[in-house]
Scaffold this motif. Structure first.
Motif, PDB file in Angstrom:
ATOM      1  N   ASP A  77       0.879  -1.303   0.158  1.00  0.00           N
ATOM      2  CA  ASP A  77       0.692  -0.095   0.264  1.00  0.00           C
ATOM      3  C   ASP A  77       0.832   1.029   0.321  1.00  0.00           C
ATOM      4  O   ASP A  77       0.549   2.346  -0.633  1.00  0.00           O
ATOM      5  N   GLU A  80       2.218   1.962  -2.976  1.00  0.00           N
ATOM      6  CA  GLU A  80       1.592   2.659  -4.428  1.00  0.00           C
ATOM      7  C   GLU A  80       1.271   3.752  -3.883  1.00  0.00           C
ATOM      8  O   GLU A  80       1.299   5.109  -4.967  1.00  0.00           O
ATOM      9  N   ALA A  83       4.663   6.250  -4.871  1.00  0.00           N
ATOM     10  CA  ALA A  83       4.904   6.165  -6.328  1.00  0.00           C
ATOM     11  C   ALA A  83       5.205   7.147  -6.905  1.00  0.00           C
ATOM     12  O   ALA A  83       6.215   6.843  -7.734  1.00  0.00           O
ATOM     13  N   SER A 103       3.893   3.111 -14.962  1.00  0.00           N
ATOM     14  CA  SER A 103       3.533   2.249 -15.778  1.00  0.00           C
ATOM     15  C   SER A 103       3.310   0.272 -15.731  1.00  0.00           C
ATOM     16  O   SER A 103       2.727  -0.461 -15.696  1.00  0.00           O
ATOM     17  N   GLU A 104       4.294   0.260 -15.857  1.00  0.00           N
ATOM     18  CA  GLU A 104       5.010  -0.910 -16.240  1.00  0.00           C
ATOM     19  C   GLU A 104       5.600  -1.598 -14.617  1.00  0.00           C
ATOM     20  O   GLU A 104       5.793  -2.477 -14.508  1.00  0.00           O
ATOM     21  N   GLU A 105       6.378  -1.132 -13.723  1.00  0.00           N
ATOM     22  CA  GLU A 105       6.735  -1.227 -12.896  1.00  0.00           C
ATOM     23  C   GLU A 105       6.099  -0.547 -11.189  1.00  0.00           C
ATOM     24  O   GLU A 105       6.330  -2.010 -10.545  1.00  0.00           O
ATOM     25  N   ILE A 106       5.592  -0.561 -11.242  1.00  0.00           N
ATOM     26  CA  ILE A 106       4.242   0.560  -9.357  1.00  0.00           C
ATOM     27  C   ILE A 106       3.698  -0.486  -9.843  1.00  0.00           C
ATOM     28  O   ILE A 106       4.012  -1.424  -8.431  1.00  0.00           O
ATOM     29  N   GLY A 107       2.410  -1.224 -10.069  1.00  0.00           N
ATOM     30  CA  GLY A 107       2.194  -2.020 -10.061  1.00  0.00           C
ATOM     31  C   GLY A 107       2.513  -3.481 -10.337  1.00  0.00           C
ATOM     32  O   GLY A 107       1.675  -4.056  -9.049  1.00  0.00           O
ATOM     33  N   PRO A 108       2.943  -3.919 -10.684  1.00  0.00           N
ATOM     34  CA  PRO A 108       4.174  -5.159 -10.412  1.00  0.00           C
ATOM     35  C   PRO A 108       4.429  -5.066  -9.375  1.00  0.00           C
ATOM     36  O   PRO A 108       4.699  -6.130  -8.638  1.00  0.00           O
ATOM     37  N   ALA A 110       4.033  -3.406  -6.211  1.00  0.00           N
ATOM     38  CA  ALA A 110       2.986  -3.703  -5.559  1.00  0.00           C
ATOM     39  C   ALA A 110       2.378  -5.007  -5.390  1.00  0.00           C
ATOM     40  O   ALA A 110       2.474  -6.146  -4.036  1.00  0.00           O
ATOM     41  N   ASP A 111       1.761  -5.163  -6.337  1.00  0.00           N
ATOM     42  CA  ASP A 111       1.415  -6.840  -6.446  1.00  0.00           C
ATOM     43  C   ASP A 111       1.937  -8.154  -6.297  1.00  0.00           C
ATOM     44  O   ASP A 111       1.802  -8.939  -5.843  1.00  0.00           O
TER      45      ASP A 111
END
Length: 481
Positions: A77, A80, A83, A103-108, A110-111
């Motif tokens: 959390d 994100e 970010a 778009s390509e690094e922060i989401g992955p 955190a996932d």
């Protein structure tokens, strides 16, 4: 006097300078100019970080899986929530395009942290049972201890997550060193994790980050405290780590170089293959051990494929962090620019540069998207990892020759096969000697699936349950009934 940003180590929950005050210059690769300094950590700094991790280990080892999960979920959390700060730090050190990095690094990232949060509560083992008369055997899966980890400069913050998330999920404590050229985002991650640890009343030494150079990394690996050393880096660095760790029989986890073959058969969709391969070859300036940089194409479609790939490469624009329509940024440092340039300058006479093959601009370390054809299997550029925006193309005549060429390198990390023939795809996936085989795609990575190779690409897995298990040890407990 230079007005520079000052970075610090993060040890036992506090920002600290190197004990002896030494520093390293950090260069902005888009300009080639120094913009910051970071600590050049020595033996005393390594001692302090290892002591903090060792002190924190008993408490963290004994924390319940649900506590570990809660920590990691809160870290995800926080990643994100912060970010923009992380992307700013990452882009300043690497020159990556800001929009792509967000778009390509922060989401992955955190996932991936959330995946390992779930893994923390799924420590599976064989069930208890009686294998000798009057005895019951139990298998325990336990954390290893303090882990010394070294991350590279191509994906500083993402590989930091790949390192610390499974280690913490399994109950280990960590001393992590980012690359000497890209420490900023990792130091910020340490601050983020430190804040969550403090909020939860957990020991500050669970995660420590120290900056430095190769000598710092050597001191970490040779230090008597860590039970495990993990590195993502070059083959040379991996060999040195393995040799150093052998002195006291540390466990070693190595994710090293790659030279991914891309097999394009005569029934492939040429336009789609060229589009995806161009993206997967030039993304992050080709500075990726899984990059699609060694294409093997069936001789019957060689000409149209080269035409399509060359057109795609010509449209792959490099530029600054905030420039529009940029596919990739600069190479990371002056040495890397010299390495990539050297491979092109030393090309044999039988090679042809279809597009690119030159530096872009006079400031920074930008290099044009490059396609080279006419190469032979034992040419230098085929056998060695360029780690730049360079795609080579070779011909093959049949499946056997394609496999022979694909496997005939010392690396074995990733590969891809392009065909509409399902049976052929299955044959190739069995015969290719690589840790990953993509079919009609190249480069997707998932938290649930393992990433790691064979041969000189190293051993051990990142991501997935296999990566989690790499940070555990197995104990047999037997009791008399």
């Amino acid at each position: 006097m230079r007005d520079l940003r000052t970075l610090h180590n993060h040890v036992n929950g506090a920002f600290v300078d190197a004990v002896d005050g030494r520093t390293l210059d950090i260069v902005d690769p888009t300009t080639g100019q120094v913009y910051a300094t970071s600590p050049l950590s020595g033996a005393a700094d390594v001692d302090a970080a290892m002591a903090a991790a060792a002190d924190a280990f008993p408490h963290w080892r004994d924390a319940t899986p649900s506590t570990r999960q809660k920590l990691l979920l809160r870290i995800a959390d926080a990643i994100e929530a912060r970010a923009d700060e992380l992307v700013d730090a990452e882009c300043r050190d690497t020159g990556k395009p800001r929009g792509l990095t967000l778009s390509e690094e922060i989401g992955p990232m955190a996932d991936q942290v959330r995946f390992f949060a779930g893994a923390a509560r799924l420590l599976e083992g064989r069930s208890a049972g009686e294998y000798a008369d009057g005895m019951t055997s139990i298998i325990r899966r336990e954390p290893i201890g303090v882990c010394a980890q070294v991350a590279p400069w191509n994906y500083p913050m993402m590989t930091a997550v790949w390192k610390f998330a499974p280690a913490l999920a399994a109950g280990n404590t960590v001393v992590l060193k980012p690359s000497d050229t890209t420490p900023a985002s990792t130091v910020l991650l340490a601050d983020i994790v430190g804040g969550v640890l403090a909020d939860m009343g957990l020991p500050a030494g669970v995660l420590n980050v120290i900056c430095g150079d190769r000598e710092t990394g050597r001191l970490m690996v040779e230090h008597p405290t860590p039970a495990m050393a993990a590195i993502t880096g070059s083959v040379r660095a991996g060999i040195q780590v393995a040799q150093s760790a052998a002195g006291d029989v540390k466990r070693v986890h190595l994710e090293l170089g790659g030279k991914a073959p891309v097999l394009v058969f005569e029934d492939a969709d040429i336009a789609e293959a060229a589009r995806v391969i161009s993206t997967a070859g030039f993304f992050n300036a080709g500075q990726d051990c899984t990059a699609a940089t060694r294409v093997l194409v069936h001789e019957s479609i060689h000409a149209p494929f080269v035409e399509a790939l060359t057109k795609a490469a010509a449209g792959a624009r490099t530029g600054g962090v905030d420039e529009a329509d940029v596919c990739y940024g600069p190479l990371n440092n002056a040495d890397q620019l010299a390495q990539v340039s050297g491979y092109i300058e030393r090309l044999p006479a039988h090679a042809t540069v279809e597009t690119g093959g030159h530096r872009v601009g006079e400031a920074g370390y930008f290099y044009a998207a490059t396609v080279v054809t006419g190469l032979r299997q034992h040419d230098e550029i085929i056998q060695n990892e360029v780690f730049g925006p360079v795609i080579t193309v070779q011909r093959f005549s049949d499946e056997d020759q394609a496999v022979e060429y694909a496997n005939d390198v010392r690396f074995a990390l990733a590969s891809s096969v392009w065909t509409k023939d399902h049976a052929r795809a299955m044959r190739m996936s069995r015969r290719l000697d690589f840790g990953c085989v993509w079919i009609n795609t190249h480069a997707p990575l998932l938290a649930e699936m393992p990433h790691g190779g064979f041969k000189q690409s190293g051993y051990g897995k990142d991501l997935s349950a296999y990566g989690f298990e790499d940070y555990t040890r197995i104990k047999h407990v037997m009791t008399a009934l």
